[in-house]
Structure formats: structure tokens, C-alpha cells
Design a protein around this motif. Structure first.
Motif, PDB file in Angstrom:
ATOM      1  N   ASN A  63      10.218  -3.375  -8.489  1.00  0.00           N
ATOM      2  CA  ASN A  63       8.853  -3.760  -8.843  1.00  0.00           C
ATOM      3  C   ASN A  63       8.897  -4.669 -10.056  1.00  0.00           C
ATOM      4  O   ASN A  63       8.486  -4.296 -11.150  1.00  0.00           O
ATOM      5  N   GLY A  64       9.406  -5.872  -9.839  1.00  0.00           N
ATOM      6  CA  GLY A  64       9.559  -6.828 -10.920  1.00  0.00           C
ATOM      7  C   GLY A  64       8.593  -7.978 -10.791  1.00  0.00           C
ATOM      8  O   GLY A  64       7.452  -7.829 -10.348  1.00  0.00           O
ATOM      9  N   PHE A 113       8.091   2.689   7.838  1.00  0.00           N
ATOM     10  CA  PHE A 113       7.983   2.530   6.391  1.00  0.00           C
ATOM     11  C   PHE A 113       6.638   1.882   6.066  1.00  0.00           C
ATOM     12  O   PHE A 113       6.239   0.912   6.715  1.00  0.00           O
ATOM     13  N   GLU A 114       5.974   2.404   5.071  1.00  0.00           N
ATOM     14  CA  GLU A 114       4.699   1.825   4.642  1.00  0.00           C
ATOM     15  C   GLU A 114       4.634   1.816   3.126  1.00  0.00           C
ATOM     16  O   GLU A 114       4.895   2.837   2.471  1.00  0.00           O
ATOM     17  N   LEU A 115       4.295   0.665   2.570  1.00  0.00           N
ATOM     18  CA  LEU A 115       4.080   0.549   1.130  1.00  0.00           C
ATOM     19  C   LEU A 115       2.610   0.833   0.865  1.00  0.00           C
ATOM     20  O   LEU A 115       1.743   0.031   1.206  1.00  0.00           O
ATOM     21  N   THR A 116       2.311   1.990   0.300  1.00  0.00           N
ATOM     22  CA  THR A 116       0.936   2.376   0.003  1.00  0.00           C
ATOM     23  C   THR A 116       0.612   2.079  -1.461  1.00  0.00           C
ATOM     24  O   THR A 116       1.523   1.893  -2.278  1.00  0.00           O
ATOM     25  N   LYS A 117      -0.689   2.012  -1.761  1.00  0.00           N
ATOM     26  CA  LYS A 117      -1.142   1.672  -3.117  1.00  0.00           C
ATOM     27  C   LYS A 117      -0.484   0.380  -3.592  1.00  0.00           C
ATOM     28  O   LYS A 117      -0.188   0.210  -4.768  1.00  0.00           O
ATOM     29  N   ALA A 118      -0.266  -0.533  -2.631  1.00  0.00           N
ATOM     30  CA  ALA A 118       0.503  -1.740  -2.920  1.00  0.00           C
ATOM     31  C   ALA A 118      -0.153  -2.630  -3.960  1.00  0.00           C
ATOM     32  O   ALA A 118       0.538  -3.381  -4.660  1.00  0.00           O
ATOM     33  N   GLY A 143       4.557  -1.324 -12.120  1.00  0.00           N
ATOM     34  CA  GLY A 143       4.522  -2.767 -12.314  1.00  0.00           C
ATOM     35  C   GLY A 143       3.100  -3.233 -12.532  1.00  0.00           C
ATOM     36  O   GLY A 143       2.229  -2.456 -12.935  1.00  0.00           O
ATOM     37  N   LYS A 144       2.843  -4.484 -12.215  1.00  0.00           N
ATOM     38  CA  LYS A 144       1.507  -5.049 -12.380  1.00  0.00           C
ATOM     39  C   LYS A 144       0.711  -4.918 -11.091  1.00  0.00           C
ATOM     40  O   LYS A 144       1.267  -4.932 -10.001  1.00  0.00           O
ATOM     41  N   ALA A 145      -0.602  -4.792 -11.243  1.00  0.00           N
ATOM     42  CA  ALA A 145      -1.471  -4.725 -10.070  1.00  0.00           C
ATOM     43  C   ALA A 145      -1.557  -6.110  -9.431  1.00  0.00           C
ATOM     44  O   ALA A 145      -1.364  -7.129 -10.082  1.00  0.00           O
ATOM     45  N   GLY A 146      -1.861  -6.132  -8.151  1.00  0.00           N
ATOM     46  CA  GLY A 146      -1.970  -7.404  -7.448  1.00  0.00           C
ATOM     47  C   GLY A 146      -2.704  -7.259  -6.136  1.00  0.00           C
ATOM     48  O   GLY A 146      -2.942  -6.150  -5.659  1.00  0.00           O
ATOM     49  N   ARG A 147      -3.055  -8.376  -5.529  1.00  0.00           N
ATOM     50  CA  ARG A 147      -3.788  -8.400  -4.271  1.00  0.00           C
ATOM     51  C   ARG A 147      -2.845  -8.254  -3.084  1.00  0.00           C
ATOM     52  O   ARG A 147      -1.726  -8.741  -3.100  1.00  0.00           O
ATOM     53  N   VAL A 148      -3.286  -7.547  -2.056  1.00  0.00           N
ATOM     54  CA  VAL A 148      -2.536  -7.472  -0.801  1.00  0.00           C
ATOM     55  C   VAL A 148      -2.948  -8.657   0.067  1.00  0.00           C
ATOM     56  O   VAL A 148      -4.109  -8.782   0.441  1.00  0.00           O
ATOM     57  N   CYS A 149      -2.013  -9.535   0.346  1.00  0.00           N
ATOM     58  CA  CYS A 149      -2.311 -10.756   1.094  1.00  0.00           C
ATOM     59  C   CYS A 149      -1.431 -10.836   2.338  1.00  0.00           C
ATOM     60  O   CYS A 149      -0.387 -11.508   2.328  1.00  0.00           O
TER      61      CYS A 149
END
Length: 276
Positions: free
Chosen positions: A77-78, A121-126, A149-155
Motif C-alpha cells: 500500500n504505497g 480474491f476481493e480487495l474490500t474498503k479499497a 495508506g491514503k484514501a482514494g477513488r475506486v476507478c
């Protein structure tokens, strides 16, 4: 057609399985990919790609956790955002062993789901600062928190497409551009992978599958799995969610990349289904 196709794929899978012990020979090499796909030659069981130089190791290192079925998830998570690289290491892997081997899956904010070796596999709270990888095997789920890490938009957006002959495609659109995974019914891993850098199957694949205008604003997907005069099938890729933008300049026919944090995967097909 379906019988010959499945025979070809099963034969390739068995051949790959016999080569699995060779994975340790390439353990020092890092893998370059965006989605799923950089592996040592003849991976188990279906997809593979070029191996990056050892100098690239730092880009793909992270916290490895064993998730079963001979796989580890390398949690990162960089600057690139949250990532979980799913790597095949074998059933004897233990903490402290090398994990820079076969890549069989990848989840990120741009692509939050993947499947490999009978597990999903699922990345939750992405989009949050504390994403979690959820691994489900035979209906049993286990959670693995990623580093904060930092918050961001799921695109990202996904679209399924049946392409005939017992095959289907999963069409993804993310800021990286279009990506198409090719699947054979009943198999646990993708048979082939297409993206902006490698938009078409080789002629030896035995079928036609390609991304049309991969660097454009509205790429399409074409396929032909039947022989004779069967016309090409065609569909569009899903659109990016509102507010999301590509990380490359739209061009006609090919993509002009801006500097990107991840190199693109190569297309690999282990056994081409014979057209009928």
C-alpha cells in the motif's frame, strides 16, 4: 470443438503442473505486470509472461501472507495505492521463504477482484486508508488487512462476454486502459490476457481475440472462436466510472503512455484451442 479445446487446455495445465518445482529457479526475479500476469516460463496452470530484472524487485516486494492452495498474497500500500499480488509458491512455503515467483492474480483499486487455483480474491474498503483482502476458498472467507495508506477513488468497471466454444471473456476498464481476460469454462485461471501493450492473441492461438483501438477513448473487443465463414463478434468495453480519468493520452490505434507506476503485462497463451 469444446472437447478438443478442453483437451488442449487440460494437457497444458498438466504440463505446467509438472514444471511447478522449477519455480524456485527464478525466485530471485521480480515480475512485471498490471493485472495478472507476470510469471516464470510455463507457469501453473495457464498464464505467464516476461520476468523483470532483479533491479525491479523493490516495486513488487511487500508483506507476504500464505492464503492456501499453494499461494501467497503479497500485500502493499504505497504510492501506487493498495495492491495484493497473488503468487504461486507451492504447498511447502513458510514465512521467510522467497515469494518472488509465479504471479497468478492481482487486485488493486482499479481491479478489485481476481480468481486463481479455486480461490477468489476481493480487495474490500479499497477507497479507504485501511483496505482488506478477502480470500474465499470453498465458501470459507479469510481476511488479511493491508498496510495503511491514503484514501482514494475506486476507478474500474467490468463486463462479462460469452465468446463461444466454451469460452468467455471478462472485459475490464480502468485508468490503465482496457484489459481482457480469456477463460475456458470450468477452469480456475485465465487462459489468456490482452491489454493496451499486447492487444491481440498470436496467430498460433487458434482463435481470434483482440482489443480494437486499445489506446483510444472507446476501445472495443473482437473475437472469433469458430472456423469457416463465421463473422467476428464485437462488443465495447465498459466505460470508466464518472469522475475517473485514464492515466494515458487517448490516441488512435495505440496508447501513448505517461510515466506509469506499473509496467503492462504481456499476453501469454500456453495452448491454443483449435478452431472448428
Amino acid at each position: 470443438m469444446r472437447s478438443s479445446l478442453r483437451t488442449a487446455i487440460v494437457t497444458a495445465a498438466l504440463a505446467g503442473a509438472l514444471l511447478a518445482p522449477a519455480a524456485s529457479a527464478v525466485a530471485a526475479s521480480a515480475v512485471a505486470a498490471t493485472a495478472i500476469a507476470a510469471t516464470a516460463p510455463q507457469p501453473v496452470p495457464s498464464t505467464g509472461a516476461a520476468v523483470a530484472s532483479p533491479d525491479d524487485d523493490g516495486r513488487y516486494e511487500g508483506r507476504p501472507v500464505y492464503v492456501g492452495n499453494g499461494m501467497v498474497a503479497v500485500l502493499r500500500n504505497g504510492a501506487e495505492g493498495p495492491e495484493a499480488w497473488i503468487r504461486y509458491v507451492g504447498d511447502r512455503w513458510k514465512p521467510g521463504d522467497t515469494y518472488m515467483t509465479h504471479v497468478v492474480g492481482l487486485v488493486t483499486r482499479g481491479q478489485t477482484t481476481a480468481e486463481a487455483y479455486g480461490a477468489s480474491f476481493e480487495l474490500t474498503k479499497a477507497e479507504t486508508t485501511a483496505p482488506v483482502l478477502v480470500v474465499t476458498t470453498k465458501g470459507v472467507a479469510a481476511s488479511y488487512p493491508l498496510p495503511e495508506g491514503k484514501a482514494g477513488r475506486v476507478c474500474s468497471a467490468e463486463k462479462p462476454q460469452n465468446i463461444g466454444a466454451g469460452m468467455s471473456a471478462r472485459l475490464f476498464m480502468s485508468p490503465d486502459g482496457p484489459r481482457a481476460e480469456l477463460w475456458v469454462a470450468g477452469e480456475d485461471t485465465a487462459w489468456g490476457l490482452l491489454d493496451r501493450s499486447h492487444p491481440s492473441l498470436p496467430e498460433s492461438a487458434g482463435i481470434i481475440a483482440r482489443i480494437v483501438d486499445p489506446g483510444g477513448a472507446a476501445p472495443g473487443f473482437e473475437w472469433k472462436t469458430q472456423g469457416g465463414g463465421t463473422p467476428l463478434g464485437r462488443t465495447s468495453f465498459p466505460a470508466l466510472p464518472k469522475g475517473c480519468k485514464p492515466d494515458h493520452e487517448a490516441t488512435e490505434g495505440r496508447a501513448t503512455d505517461k510515466p506509469a507506476p506499473k509496467p503492462a503485462p504481456t499476453v501469454t497463451v500456453n495452448a491454443g484451442p483449435a478452431a472448428t
